[in-house]
Design a protein around this motif. Structure first.
Motif, PDB file in Angstrom:
ATOM      1  N   SER A  37      20.552  27.496  37.755  1.00 46.79           N
ATOM      2  CA  SER A  37      19.110  27.969  38.614  1.00 46.79           C
ATOM      3  C   SER A  37      18.491  29.284  37.818  1.00 46.79           C
ATOM      4  CB  SER A  37      19.739  28.370  39.987  1.00 46.79           C
ATOM      5  OG  SER A  37      20.752  29.409  40.075  1.00 46.79           O
ATOM      6  N   ASP A  38      19.036  29.927  37.118  1.00 48.83           N
ATOM      7  CA  ASP A  38      18.467  30.755  36.595  1.00 48.83           C
ATOM      8  C   ASP A  38      17.452  30.364  35.559  1.00 48.83           C
ATOM      9  OD1 ASP A  38      20.383  32.718  37.545  1.00 48.83           O
ATOM     10  OD2 ASP A  38      21.452  33.114  35.655  1.00 48.83           O
ATOM     11  N   PRO A  39      16.148  31.014  35.592  1.00 47.60           N
ATOM     12  CA  PRO A  39      15.195  30.143  34.671  1.00 47.60           C
ATOM     13  C   PRO A  39      15.260  30.728  33.180  1.00 47.60           C
ATOM     14  CG  PRO A  39      14.480  32.232  35.798  1.00 47.60           C
ATOM     15  CD  PRO A  39      15.729  32.166  36.179  1.00 47.60           C
ATOM     16  N   ILE A  40      16.511  30.372  32.799  1.00 53.22           N
ATOM     17  CA  ILE A  40      16.537  30.715  31.088  1.00 53.22           C
ATOM     18  C   ILE A  40      16.713  29.243  30.438  1.00 53.22           C
ATOM     19  CG2 ILE A  40      18.703  31.322  29.534  1.00 53.22           C
ATOM     20  CD1 ILE A  40      19.468  33.436  31.531  1.00 53.22           C
ATOM     21  N   ASP A  41      16.080  29.072  29.302  1.00 53.25           N
ATOM     22  CA  ASP A  41      16.006  28.077  28.647  1.00 53.25           C
ATOM     23  C   ASP A  41      17.086  27.747  27.545  1.00 53.25           C
ATOM     24  OD1 ASP A  41      13.760  26.835  30.268  1.00 53.25           O
ATOM     25  OD2 ASP A  41      12.738  28.497  28.863  1.00 53.25           O
ATOM     26  N   GLY A  42      17.608  28.787  27.051  1.00 52.51           N
ATOM     27  CA  GLY A  42      18.589  28.971  25.972  1.00 52.51           C
ATOM     28  C   GLY A  42      19.385  30.191  26.107  1.00 52.51           C
ATOM     29  N   LEU A  43      20.451  30.141  25.997  1.00 53.19           N
ATOM     30  CA  LEU A  43      21.492  31.617  25.781  1.00 53.19           C
ATOM     31  C   LEU A  43      22.261  31.455  24.856  1.00 53.19           C
ATOM     32  CD1 LEU A  43      22.870  33.488  28.653  1.00 53.19           C
ATOM     33  CD2 LEU A  43      24.644  32.577  27.197  1.00 53.19           C
ATOM     34  N   ALA A  44      22.383  32.266  23.898  1.00 54.96           N
ATOM     35  CA  ALA A  44      23.402  32.717  22.735  1.00 54.96           C
ATOM     36  C   ALA A  44      24.191  33.662  23.070  1.00 54.96           C
ATOM     37  CB  ALA A  44      22.681  32.847  21.532  1.00 54.96           C
ATOM     38  N   THR A  45      25.709  33.471  22.731  1.00 54.39           N
ATOM     39  CA  THR A  45      26.690  34.452  22.865  1.00 54.39           C
ATOM     40  C   THR A  45      27.492  34.268  21.567  1.00 54.39           C
ATOM     41  OG1 THR A  45      28.025  35.824  24.521  1.00 54.39           O
ATOM     42  CG2 THR A  45      27.755  33.493  24.415  1.00 54.39           C
ATOM     43  N   SER A  46      28.094  35.258  21.320  1.00 55.71           N
ATOM     44  CA  SER A  46      29.534  35.539  20.459  1.00 55.71           C
ATOM     45  C   SER A  46      30.551  35.482  21.547  1.00 55.71           C
ATOM     46  CB  SER A  46      29.487  36.753  19.760  1.00 55.71           C
ATOM     47  OG  SER A  46      28.332  36.849  19.095  1.00 55.71           O
ATOM     48  N   THR A  47      31.930  35.380  21.137  1.00 57.93           N
ATOM     49  CA  THR A  47      32.963  35.456  22.013  1.00 57.93           C
ATOM     50  C   THR A  47      33.712  36.734  21.876  1.00 57.93           C
ATOM     51  OG1 THR A  47      34.447  34.343  20.581  1.00 57.93           O
ATOM     52  CG2 THR A  47      33.238  33.055  22.299  1.00 57.93           C
ATOM     53  N   SER A  48      33.104  37.627  21.162  1.00 59.17           N
ATOM     54  CA  SER A  48      33.756  38.866  20.525  1.00 59.17           C
ATOM     55  C   SER A  48      33.988  40.055  21.542  1.00 59.17           C
ATOM     56  CB  SER A  48      33.377  39.218  19.273  1.00 59.17           C
ATOM     57  OG  SER A  48      31.986  39.086  19.106  1.00 59.17           O
ATOM     58  N   LYS A  49      33.008  39.901  22.637  1.00 58.25           N
ATOM     59  CA  LYS A  49      32.900  41.096  23.467  1.00 58.25           C
ATOM     60  C   LYS A  49      33.400  40.438  24.895  1.00 58.25           C
ATOM     61  CE  LYS A  49      28.548  42.880  21.250  1.00 58.25           C
ATOM     62  NZ  LYS A  49      29.117  43.747  20.462  1.00 58.25           N
ATOM     63  N   GLY A  50      32.660  40.570  26.019  1.00 56.86           N
ATOM     64  CA  GLY A  50      33.202  40.296  27.393  1.00 56.86           C
ATOM     65  C   GLY A  50      33.799  38.961  27.485  1.00 56.86           C
ATOM     66  N   LEU A  51      33.559  38.076  26.552  1.00 53.66           N
ATOM     67  CA  LEU A  51      34.488  36.566  26.438  1.00 53.66           C
ATOM     68  C   LEU A  51      35.877  36.761  26.248  1.00 53.66           C
ATOM     69  CD1 LEU A  51      31.719  34.143  25.843  1.00 53.66           C
ATOM     70  CD2 LEU A  51      32.833  34.620  28.099  1.00 53.66           C
ATOM     71  N   LEU A  52      36.256  37.974  25.651  1.00 49.65           N
ATOM     72  CA  LEU A  52      37.490  38.306  25.376  1.00 49.65           C
ATOM     73  C   LEU A  52      38.113  37.323  24.221  1.00 49.65           C
ATOM     74  CD1 LEU A  52      38.720  39.139  28.987  1.00 49.65           C
ATOM     75  CD2 LEU A  52      37.840  40.798  27.297  1.00 49.65           C
ATOM     76  N   GLY A  53      37.281  37.029  23.400  1.00 49.23           N
ATOM     77  CA  GLY A  53      37.943  36.113  22.257  1.00 49.23           C
ATOM     78  C   GLY A  53      37.931  36.822  21.028  1.00 49.23           C
ATOM     79  N   ILE A  54      37.654  36.081  19.839  1.00 47.08           N
ATOM     80  CA  ILE A  54      37.614  36.680  18.622  1.00 47.08           C
ATOM     81  C   ILE A  54      36.139  36.447  17.875  1.00 47.08           C
ATOM     82  CG2 ILE A  54      40.080  36.592  18.250  1.00 47.08           C
ATOM     83  CD1 ILE A  54      39.637  34.310  16.564  1.00 47.08           C
ATOM     84  N   TYR A  55      35.968  37.171  16.782  1.00 48.93           N
ATOM     85  CA  TYR A  55      34.840  37.183  16.033  1.00 48.93           C
ATOM     86  C   TYR A  55      34.653  35.946  15.472  1.00 48.93           C
ATOM     87  CZ  TYR A  55      34.415  42.363  16.322  1.00 48.93           C
ATOM     88  OH  TYR A  55      33.936  43.478  16.713  1.00 48.93           O
TER      89      TYR A  55
END
Ligand SMILES: Cc1ncc(COP(=O)(O)O)c(C=O)c1O
Length: 405
Positions: A209-227
């Motif tokens: 529902s958020d009006p976002i068409d694309g979202l990019a993220t790394s996993t090395s911060k709040g997603l608690l993964g690695i670089y």
């Protein structure tokens, strides 16, 4: 106990159990998730299992793919969208560059961004487009460092193809009014691209529902993964208009399960976001994500947001009581899990000319409170593993530092 009290007690309990899984927290007060993640034991075990399989030659493609599919599906659940809208990529830069070069743009078309408020990895990809004859409309942020949403909207014209912004800026850490920007972008058929790395895994997004068409993220911060591992969401509404600049097998619709043959050289792009995947995946990253997303989904992203925002507010109010005003007020739409102090741009990455900031930072470091200085501001941030003791400890250190000035 009322039902509400029981469920909040259980929630508190699950956050405490979650906290116990982070060895780093036994050594320090970690308030620096906006800089980098720390690893939960389950995440480390998952990465170790991948390394064991490689070391012992017991790895197989099906096992690896299971993890890639698994984490793609879990990230989709976290964002409340279908797994087909998610590509497993490398990082924010990869996602932003992918969209930049997949978007059909004619000479003279433009992109709207607020370069002075964004991380460089959400600026250079756009500057690069100038060589293709595209214009970069960089909108000056407000004096407090937040995005000037109305000025960004006013900059949109018939040649604007993309508007790019962070969901939460890396400093001072304002949460962006995505609803307002998205509404304006939709009216003008402009692609709203979000750099979600500061909010993913910490604040709730509902990409259905958020009006976002694309979202990019790394996993090395709040997603608690690695670089070196990340995700790209692309709305199904746009997918057929985007043709990736790079191509290899994962992006192509397979006619058979035989991964080594090509058939004739005709190909069709994947009908969904997998058209943005390229070559072999960072499997250690996928194994990490499969485990950390399970933890985050078990806690629930709504509950995580409800946990971190009051903690961040308490940090702001505690510091304010010692005379250190937060850069982003704790009331109002800009409030996020990132807490900054000091004048914006009074210094840079790791240093500040604000006379208060250096001594407070030194005091925090001595008391093992992990934090950073960005854009000259003292920066701390909260995740679901933090608790009231962390906040009290950090506030007490700020108080001691100020009293000793
Ligand atoms: C807002 C923001 N975008 C992007 C990045 C990093 O980009 P990448 O994931 O491409 O390394 C950071 C890292 O600090 C960031 O804070």
């Amino acid at each position: 106990m009322t039902n509400q009290a029981i469920s909040s007690y259980r929630e508190q309990d699950s956050f405490e159990r979650f906290r116990e899984g982070f060895p780093a927290l036994r050594e320090q007060t970690y308030l620096s998730i906006c800089e980098k993640s720390i690893l939960h034991d389950d995440v480390r075990k998952s990465v170790d299992s991948y390394l064991d399989r490689m070391a012992l030659a017991t790895a197989d493609r099906a096992g690896h793919e299971e993890k890639v599919f698994g984490c793609r599906e879990k990230f989709a659940r976290l964002m409340n969208v279908d797994a087909a809208t998610i590509a497993a990529i490398r990082n924010v830069s990869d996602g932003i560059n992918s969209v930049a070069w997949a978007m059909p743009m004619a000479e003279g078309d433009n992109v709207v961004v607020s370069a002075d408020a964004e991380h460089p990895n959400n600026v250079y990809p756009w500057l690069r487009l100038r060589r293709r004859g595209n214009e970069v409309r960089s909108i000056t942020p407000r004096p407090d460092g937040s995005l000037d949403i109305e000025a960004m909207i006013d900059a949109i014209d018939d040649h604007t193809k993309i508007l790019s912004c962070a969901t939460v800026t890396f400093a001072p850490g304002h949460r962006t009014d995505i609803a307002r920007l998205g509404e304006a972008c939709r009216k003008r058929d402009v692609f709203l691209l979000a750099d979600g790395v500061q909010s993913a895994g910490i604040l709730a997004h509902d990409l259905s529902s958020d009006p976002i068409d694309g979202l990019a993220t790394s996993t090395s911060k709040g997603l608690l993964g690695i670089y070196g591992f990340g995700f790209l969401y692309i709305s199904p509404k746009w997918i057929d208009r985007l043709e990736p600049a790079y191509l290899s097998r994962p992006a192509v619709l397979m006619q058979s399960d035989d991964h080594s043959t090509m058939g004739n050289y005709d190909y069709e792009l994947q009908p969904d976001s997998r058209r943005f995947e390229l070559g072999s995946h960072n499997l250690a990253g996928a194994y990490a994500m499969d485990a950390s997303l399970k933890l985050l989904l078990d806690l629930g992203i709504g509950a995580i947001e409800e946990r971190v925002l009051p903690l961040a507010r308490a940090l702001k109010e505690g510091a304010a009581a010692h005379g250190l005003a937060p850069a982003v007020p704790s009331e109002g739409p800009g409030h996020s899990h990132i807490v900054t102090f000091g004048a914006i741009d009074a210094g840079g990455h790791g240093f500040s000319s604000d006379p208060m900031i250096g001594p407070i930072s030194e005091h925090l470091a001595k008391a093992k409170v992990a934090h950073t200085i960005r854009r000259g501001q003292l920066r701390l941030a909260v995740h679901a593993f933090n608790n009231e003791d962390d906040i009290e400890h950090a506030v007490a250190c700020v108080g001691e530092a100020i009293n000793s000035l």
